[in-house]
Design a protein around this motif. Structure first.
Motif, PDB file in Angstrom:
ATOM      1  N   SER A  33       0.830  -1.194   0.000  1.00  0.00           N
ATOM      2  CA  SER A  33       0.000   0.000   0.000  1.00  0.00           C
ATOM      3  C   SER A  33       0.871   1.252   0.000  1.00  0.00           C
ATOM      4  CB  SER A  33      -0.899   0.005   1.239  1.00  0.00           C
ATOM      5  OG  SER A  33      -1.799  -1.077   1.188  1.00  0.00           O
ATOM      6  N   MET A  34       0.285   2.335  -0.489  1.00  0.00           N
ATOM      7  CA  MET A  34       1.019   3.588  -0.525  1.00  0.00           C
ATOM      8  C   MET A  34       0.132   4.724  -0.048  1.00  0.00           C
ATOM      9  SD  MET A  34       3.496   3.373  -3.808  1.00  0.00           S
ATOM     10  CE  MET A  34       4.482   4.649  -3.051  1.00  0.00           C
ATOM     11  N   GLY A  35       0.764   5.775   0.448  1.00  0.00           N
ATOM     12  CA  GLY A  35       0.004   6.898   0.954  1.00  0.00           C
ATOM     13  C   GLY A  35       0.670   8.223   0.653  1.00  0.00           C
ATOM     14  N   TRP A  36      -0.131   9.262   0.759  1.00  0.00           N
ATOM     15  CA  TRP A  36       0.354  10.636   0.678  1.00  0.00           C
ATOM     16  C   TRP A  36       0.058  11.324   2.007  1.00  0.00           C
ATOM     17  CZ3 TRP A  36       3.221  12.853  -3.097  1.00  0.00           C
ATOM     18  CH2 TRP A  36       3.262  12.243  -4.351  1.00  0.00           C
ATOM     19  N   PHE A  37       1.029  12.057   2.491  1.00  0.00           N
ATOM     20  CA  PHE A  37       0.896  12.876   3.689  1.00  0.00           C
ATOM     21  C   PHE A  37       1.339  14.286   3.346  1.00  0.00           C
ATOM     22  CE2 PHE A  37       0.222   9.782   7.176  1.00  0.00           C
ATOM     23  CZ  PHE A  37       0.382   8.608   6.458  1.00  0.00           C
ATOM     24  N   ARG A  38       1.030  15.229   4.225  1.00  0.00           N
ATOM     25  CA  ARG A  38       1.493  16.596   4.020  1.00  0.00           C
ATOM     26  C   ARG A  38       1.794  17.248   5.349  1.00  0.00           C
ATOM     27  NH1 ARG A  38      -4.147  19.461   1.924  1.00  0.00           N
ATOM     28  NH2 ARG A  38      -5.250  19.455   3.938  1.00  0.00           N
ATOM     29  N   GLN A  39       2.688  18.234   5.313  1.00  0.00           N
ATOM     30  CA  GLN A  39       3.034  18.996   6.501  1.00  0.00           C
ATOM     31  C   GLN A  39       2.890  20.473   6.204  1.00  0.00           C
ATOM     32  OE1 GLN A  39       6.856  18.151   8.274  1.00  0.00           O
ATOM     33  NE2 GLN A  39       6.173  18.994  10.224  1.00  0.00           N
ATOM     34  N   ARG A 105      -3.379  -3.396   4.918  1.00  0.00           N
ATOM     35  CA  ARG A 105      -4.422  -2.416   4.635  1.00  0.00           C
ATOM     36  C   ARG A 105      -3.871  -1.017   4.887  1.00  0.00           C
ATOM     37  NH1 ARG A 105     -10.190  -3.303   7.251  1.00  0.00           N
ATOM     38  NH2 ARG A 105     -10.004  -5.067   5.852  1.00  0.00           N
ATOM     39  N   PRO A 106      -4.024  -0.118   3.955  1.00  0.00           N
ATOM     40  CA  PRO A 106      -3.495   1.238   4.181  1.00  0.00           C
ATOM     41  C   PRO A 106      -4.314   1.968   5.232  1.00  0.00           C
ATOM     42  CG  PRO A 106      -4.780   1.176   2.166  1.00  0.00           C
ATOM     43  CD  PRO A 106      -4.686  -0.244   2.645  1.00  0.00           C
TER      44      PRO A 106
END
Length: 126
Positions: A33-39, A105-106
Motif C-alpha cells: 500500500s502507498m500513501g500521501w501525507f502533508r506537513q 491495509r493502508p
C-alpha cells in the motif's frame, strides 16, 4: 534499498490543480500500500490519501475528499495525487510513503509506513 522520489509540486492559484507523482525504486514487487501525507507550515504532518496495492481501494482525509484523487501505475512503480480545486490551506510539503508489509491495509497512521520520500512543496496563493 527502497527509495521514493516525489515531483510535481509548485505554486498555483486558489481553485487550480496540480498532479503530484512519486516513483518507487529498489523494490521489484508492487504488493504494498502507498500513501500521501502533508506537513503545512508550522504544523505536524497529516494524512492525505492512501491506496491499496492493487489500486482497488482508496482512502482520503475529510479535508481533501472530493477534491483529491490518489491512483497508481504498478507497471511504472508510481503513485499519483491529482489535486483539484486547491485552497490556500492545502499549502504544505507533500510526502509519499509506502509500507514494508505485503498486502497490508493502508491507513492514516504514519507509523504504518516504513519508507518516505523527501517531499515536494505545494503552495496555493489566495
Amino acid at each position: 534499498q527502497v527509495q521514493l522520489v516525489e515531483s510535481g509540486g509548485g505554486l498555483v492559484q486558489t481553485g487550480g490543480s496540480l498532479r503530484l507523482s512519486c516513483i518507487v525504486s529498489g523494490r521489484t514487487s508492487s504488493d504494498y500500500s502507498m500513501g500521501w501525507f502533508r506537513q503545512p507550515p508550522g504544523k505536524e504532518r497529516e494524512f492525505v490519501a492512501a491506496i491499496t496495492w492493487g489500486g482497488a481501494r482508496t482512502y482520503y482525509a475529510d479535508s481533501v475528499k472530493g477534491r483529491f484523487t490518489i491512483s497508481r501505475d504498478n507497471a511504472k512503480k508510481m503513485v499519483f495525487l491529482q489535486m483539484d480545486r486547491l485552497r490556500p490551506e492545502d499549502t504544505a510539503v507533500y510526502y509519499c510513503a509506502t509500507t514494508d508489509v505485503r498486502y497490508s491495509r493502508p491507513n492514516e497512521r504514519e507509523e504504518s509506513y516504513a519508507y518516505w520520500g523527501q517531499g515536494t512543496q505545494v503552495t496555493v496563493s489566495s
